[in-house]
Design a protein around this motif. Sequence first.
Motif, PDB file in Angstrom:
ATOM      1  N   GLY A  59       0.815  -1.209   0.000  1.00 40.98           N
ATOM      2  CA  GLY A  59       0.000   0.000   0.000  1.00 40.98           C
ATOM      3  C   GLY A  59       0.848   1.257   0.000  1.00 40.98           C
ATOM      4  O   GLY A  59       0.498   2.259  -0.640  1.00 40.98           O
ATOM      5  N   ARG A  60       1.967   1.198   0.714  1.00 39.08           N
ATOM      6  CA  ARG A  60       2.877   2.342   0.794  1.00 39.08           C
ATOM      7  C   ARG A  60       4.275   1.907   0.388  1.00 39.08           C
ATOM      8  O   ARG A  60       4.598   0.723   0.377  1.00 39.08           O
ATOM      9  N   ALA A  61       5.109   2.903   0.062  1.00 33.76           N
ATOM     10  CA  ALA A  61       6.495   2.608  -0.298  1.00 33.76           C
ATOM     11  C   ALA A  61       7.363   3.804   0.041  1.00 33.76           C
ATOM     12  O   ALA A  61       6.876   4.933   0.170  1.00 33.76           O
ATOM     13  N   ILE A  62       8.657   3.533   0.204  1.00 39.01           N
ATOM     14  CA  ILE A  62       9.637   4.606   0.337  1.00 39.01           C
ATOM     15  C   ILE A  62      10.726   4.370  -0.712  1.00 39.01           C
ATOM     16  O   ILE A  62      11.040   3.239  -1.053  1.00 39.01           O
ATOM     17  N   TRP A  63      11.267   5.460  -1.210  1.00 38.37           N
ATOM     18  CA  TRP A  63      12.356   5.418  -2.190  1.00 38.37           C
ATOM     19  C   TRP A  63      13.596   5.969  -1.508  1.00 38.37           C
ATOM     20  O   TRP A  63      13.636   7.131  -1.116  1.00 38.37           O
ATOM     21  N   LEU A  64      14.592   5.083  -1.325  1.00 37.02           N
ATOM     22  CA  LEU A  64      15.858   5.479  -0.720  1.00 37.02           C
ATOM     23  C   LEU A  64      16.861   5.851  -1.802  1.00 37.02           C
ATOM     24  O   LEU A  64      16.988   5.154  -2.814  1.00 37.02           O
ATOM     25  N   ILE A  92      15.499   9.270   2.426  1.00 38.83           N
ATOM     26  CA  ILE A  92      14.192   8.994   1.855  1.00 38.83           C
ATOM     27  C   ILE A  92      13.873  10.106   0.860  1.00 38.83           C
ATOM     28  O   ILE A  92      13.633  11.252   1.236  1.00 38.83           O
ATOM     29  N   ARG A  93      13.900   9.757  -0.421  1.00 40.94           N
ATOM     30  CA  ARG A  93      13.656  10.743  -1.476  1.00 40.94           C
ATOM     31  C   ARG A  93      12.164  10.919  -1.749  1.00 40.94           C
ATOM     32  O   ARG A  93      11.729  11.988  -2.177  1.00 40.94           O
ATOM     33  N   TYR A 107      10.187   6.859  -9.135  1.00 42.59           N
ATOM     34  CA  TYR A 107      11.488   6.207  -9.272  1.00 42.59           C
ATOM     35  C   TYR A 107      11.731   5.783 -10.719  1.00 42.59           C
ATOM     36  O   TYR A 107      12.813   5.984 -11.268  1.00 42.59           O
ATOM     37  N   ARG A 108      10.710   5.204 -11.345  1.00 45.98           N
ATOM     38  CA  ARG A 108      10.834   4.829 -12.759  1.00 45.98           C
ATOM     39  C   ARG A 108      11.167   6.035 -13.625  1.00 45.98           C
ATOM     40  O   ARG A 108      12.002   5.967 -14.521  1.00 45.98           O
ATOM     41  N   GLU A 109      10.470   7.136 -13.383  1.00 39.25           N
ATOM     42  CA  GLU A 109      10.684   8.333 -14.193  1.00 39.25           C
ATOM     43  C   GLU A 109      12.097   8.867 -14.012  1.00 39.25           C
ATOM     44  O   GLU A 109      12.743   9.288 -14.979  1.00 39.25           O
ATOM     45  N   ALA A 110      12.615   8.818 -12.786  1.00 40.67           N
ATOM     46  CA  ALA A 110      13.983   9.282 -12.554  1.00 40.67           C
ATOM     47  C   ALA A 110      14.990   8.403 -13.287  1.00 40.67           C
ATOM     48  O   ALA A 110      15.963   8.908 -13.859  1.00 40.67           O
TER      49      ALA A 110
END
Length: 409
Positions: free
Chosen positions: A218-223, A228-229, A241-244
């Motif tokens: 349900g939730r996520a974090i991008w390190l 945490i970005r 994240y994919r777009e980056a």
Amino acid sequence: MSAQAVLSFEGVWKQFTVHRSEAPTLHAALVHPFRHWRQRTRFWALRNVHLDLSAGDMIGVVGPNGAGKSTLLRLAGGIGRPSSGRVRRRGTLGSMLSLGESFEPTLTGRENALTSAILAGYTRRQALARLPEIVAFSELEEFFDEPLRTYSSGMTLRLAFAVASTVQPDILLVDEVMAVGDLPFQRRCLDRMHELQESGVAVLLASHDLDQVESVCGRAIWLDHGRIRAEGAADHVCGSYREAMRVETERRSPLSVERAPSTEPLRRGENRFGTLEVEIAAVRVLPEAVPQARASGSSPIRVEIDLEPHVPVESPIVGVSLHRVGDGVKILDVSTAGDGVELGTLHAPTTVILMFDRLDADAGSYRLDIGVYERDWRYGYDYHWQAYSLEVLGTAGATFGPPRRWEVR
């Protein structure tokens, strides 16, 4: 720590020290004979991380290699201590990380499962009562009384997940559970995690598979570099994240390029992407059609990938995934990094070979994605999307994960 949280990171920083030996020149050694030529470098693996995991949460952790995902899970599992800040936990812990490190290679699968259950807080009688469920989930009946040193990495993963998810933890920590194993095993793992989540277990899942994180979390974090970005809904975080990654790959990509040889047409921007600092010059799937694997026999497959670097690159990653034609389901996703294979500095044409002793897949048509990536997965050098075909001949078959090995020549 909030009243609902079972796991909390409160301003956590984690620093590591790396020692590197510097080889001196003869002149430097003569001029400075007593100098220590061992350099010490410090780096922050986590930087001011705040995170709350409540009962029933399933949070995904995404990011490139070196972003801090494994450090986050290790600290959550009580392996190591933060340099600053605090990690708080309530309740029992089920962790594939700590299990993998506590398994004893000389003990059998049964003995390791029994020991792990006792360490989780069960009495010996309670632990013995859990063994049938553990062996049934792992499907290791024939190997349960063999030493762990005889297990493949996939078999060890099965045992670790079975133990971690069977001891009824309050918190379950999972690192790349789908990187190894066949499709039925992946489904069982996902079903088990959903069952645990519905019963109130909090799950923290680190994965490179963004589709998986979007579908189960349900939730996520991008390190990114320990920070945490992004944090929030899993589809939003994974999309960012994919777009980056796409922007970085596009920024580094040449404006034009000659097409590398392939069994399928490759078109820039459609089924081929990357900077082309390293090119996939040729791919050979041998054979292109195999009979379905059976418990009584094997159907080996060999994937040969010719790489041509245009500049020296350090420790690139080669990845191979397999998708079923029709519904696009990914049944396999492996990489040299995930299997602990190091390519080193690539400065000359190199052939990477992936060998499967058998492929546990239903009969049908499949397509392979093959890519070579920057050492931290930050962008792709050359990625061929569903460009190679494989046919599996037969009917419904075996369900055990494929033994495999890599070679670099």
